[in-house]
Enzyme design. Structure first.
Site, mmCIF file in Angstrom:
data_model
loop_
_atom_site.group_PDB
_atom_site.id
_atom_site.type_symbol
_atom_site.label_atom_id
_atom_site.label_comp_id
_atom_site.label_asym_id
_atom_site.label_seq_id
_atom_site.Cartn_x
_atom_site.Cartn_y
_atom_site.Cartn_z
ATOM 1 N N ALA A 137 31.553 10.867 28.119
ATOM 2 C CA ALA A 137 30.586 11.222 29.901
ATOM 3 C C ALA A 137 29.387 11.814 29.554
ATOM 4 O O ALA A 137 28.305 12.514 30.645
ATOM 5 C CB ALA A 137 31.739 12.111 30.773
ATOM 6 N N HIS A 138 29.402 12.922 28.632
ATOM 7 C CA HIS A 138 28.346 13.765 28.514
ATOM 8 C C HIS A 138 26.919 13.043 28.241
ATOM 9 O O HIS A 138 25.465 14.508 28.061
ATOM 10 C CB HIS A 138 28.766 14.971 28.051
ATOM 11 C CG HIS A 138 28.705 14.850 25.716
ATOM 12 N ND1 HIS A 138 27.857 14.983 25.140
ATOM 13 C CD2 HIS A 138 29.247 14.385 24.948
ATOM 14 C CE1 HIS A 138 27.878 14.609 23.599
ATOM 15 N NE2 HIS A 138 28.829 14.018 24.340
ATOM 16 N N CYS A 163 24.714 15.768 15.629
ATOM 17 C CA CYS A 163 25.721 15.408 14.125
ATOM 18 C C CYS A 163 24.657 15.852 13.157
ATOM 19 O O CYS A 163 25.594 16.529 12.107
ATOM 20 C CB CYS A 163 26.855 14.399 14.469
ATOM 21 S SG CYS A 163 26.998 14.160 15.503
ATOM 22 N N THR A 194 48.692 14.612 28.056
ATOM 23 C CA THR A 194 47.893 15.018 29.216
ATOM 24 C C THR A 194 46.915 14.462 29.934
ATOM 25 O O THR A 194 45.942 14.626 29.172
ATOM 26 C CB THR A 194 48.897 16.645 29.732
ATOM 27 O OG1 THR A 194 49.668 16.476 28.984
ATOM 28 C CG2 THR A 194 48.187 16.720 31.421
ATOM 29 N N ALA A 231 33.503 10.186 22.745
ATOM 30 C CA ALA A 231 33.211 8.165 21.919
ATOM 31 C C ALA A 231 33.507 8.204 21.104
ATOM 32 O O ALA A 231 33.483 7.732 19.870
ATOM 33 C CB ALA A 231 31.595 8.322 22.672
#
Ligand code: C6P
Length: 403
Positions: free
Chosen positions: A202-203, A327, A239, A71
């Protein structure tokens, strides 16, 4: 017993998600951009993951979902590319955000200010929420973007995104929402709510770390943040991280398939924990109306007890909690949202964030109630700023006081 109560920082990857990811490490490992069958073998899985994400947020079009690394990248992408496209390359000069956004928004805004962009950091009310009319009052002809989070990571408070989206639509201003703490916890329906850009990670919903997504409404133009190959239709180079993309798809599907039921169960446990802490421990309060919070989050203030001391004691009891955003946990600063809602510096150092998940059990809740109470009693007994609850000569219990 050990209890993880820091699910707003990150979550355990669901074993079903891990299982879905595994074949894409050593069986289907070709580069999806390669033309040979090792590469193309991953295409159905990528298409499925896009489908899972777009359905979970009820986006209008599969092409509107672009995978990113997290994010933080999604937030940087929107802010920096709106600057390039609409401020450097247009006639706007202004971005609106709030004082309580995640550092990935706030630090990017600070960076943009250094480049000459005008940024308004909106205040929040006593609930820790920015009000829609406040957003409206700051929009001018020069405003390029409004960026307001869907739910706050420290308090769980849910912002009036539907109203803000309507205001932005009416005023013709782009609207970005950081929905990291909302997706997978509360309904996010992009057919009902107007948002131009939406960040996900996702986490936060039992997927792997290192993969996120950006929803871009109607695939509207947005300069790439990462330049390079023609990955994701040239929108985001690099990728494709197939195992993680597969994991994100599976995780969002699991998190949203029985959302109402899951939310109810998490909330029951959260409320029981919150009620018990408030009842058993004098001089505590929680931030924000719980009906307008994500179902898993509590930000509790324990008067006279430094958050870091509490974390230490809780950690010794094998309980993982936090004083706020992970954070910001190394700089021992006061809780930013508590400061924003008007707490003084001392009080803002007393916040503890407890965040549950669908894996949290009743036994774990009981364990946390017990050890949280013991930790507060121990720390208050050695706190110079706190007068302990002592029976008065008449046998009554006198109220705790802050000196
Ligand atoms: N908040 C917390 O403890 P990443 O890690 O880049 O996928 O997500 C960043 C992020 C962005 N927005 C919000 C609202 C968030 O809560 C987070 C992550 C964690 O609150 C870690 S700092």
């Amino acid at each position: 017993m050990q209890v993880y109560m820091d699910n707003n920082a990150t979550t355990m990857t669901d074993p079903q998600v891990v299982e879905a990811m595994l074949p894409f490490f050593s069986e289907v490992y070709g580069n999806p951009n390669s033309l040979h069958k090792f590469g193309t073998a991953s295409h159905p899985a990528i298409a499925k993951a896009i489908d899972q994400v777009y359905k979970a947020v009820n986006a209008a079009d599969e092409d509107d979902i672009i995978f990113t690394s997290c994010a933080t990248e999604s937030n940087n992408w929107v802010l920096q590319s709106v600057w390039v496209d609409h401020i450097l390359g247009g006639d706007k000069d202004h971005i609106i955000t709030t004082e309580v956004e995640h550092p990935s928004v706030l630090s990017t805004c600070k960076f943009l200010e250094e480049q000459g962009v005008k940024v308004t950091y909106l205040p929040v009310n006593e609930q820790g929420v920015v009000e829609a009319h406040t957003v409206k009052s700051f929009i001018t002809d020069k405003t390029a973007l409004v960026s307001v989070m869907w739910a706050n990571n420290e308090t769980g408070m849910i912002f009036p995104i539907e109203e803000i989206g309507e205001i932005c639509r009416e005023k013709g201003v782009l609207f970005h929402s950081d929905a990291v703490q909302a997706v997978g916890k509360i309904p996010v329906d992009l057919q009902k709510v107007h948002v131009d850009f939406l960040s996900m990670s996702a986490h936060k919903f039992h997927g792997p770390k290192g993969v996120g997504a950006l929803y871009i409404k109607n695939s509207q133009p947005l300069s790439p943040l990462l330049h390079g190959g023609e990955h994701m239709g040239g929108r985001r180079s690099g990728t494709l991280n197939v195992p993680y993309i597969v994991g994100m798809g599976k995780a969002i599907e699991l998190a949203t398939e029985n959302l109402e039921e899951t939310r109810r169960k998490i909330r029951e446990k959260r409320d029981r924990l919150e009620d018990a802490l408030l009842e058993l421990i004098p001089d505590t309060f929680t931030v924000g109306d719980r009906d307008n919070r994500t179902p898993n989050t509590i930000l509790i203030s324990v008067r006279g007890v430094e958050g870091e001391g509490m974390l230490w004691d809780l950690n010794n009891a094998a309980i993982g909690a936090s004083t706020g955003s992970a954070c910001a946990s190394e700089d021992l600063e006061a809780n930013t949202v508590m400061l924003a809602i008007g707490a003084d510096n001392e009080l803002a150092h007393t916040g503890i964030r407890l965040s549950l998940s669908r894996f949290t059990t009743d036994e774990e809740v009981d364990y946390v109630i017990d050890h949280f109470k013991k930790a507060v009693e121990r720390l208050r007994s050695i706190s110079s700023s706190y007068a302990k609850v002592k029976p008065t000569p008449g046998g009554e219990v006198r109220e705790c006081e802050l000196h």
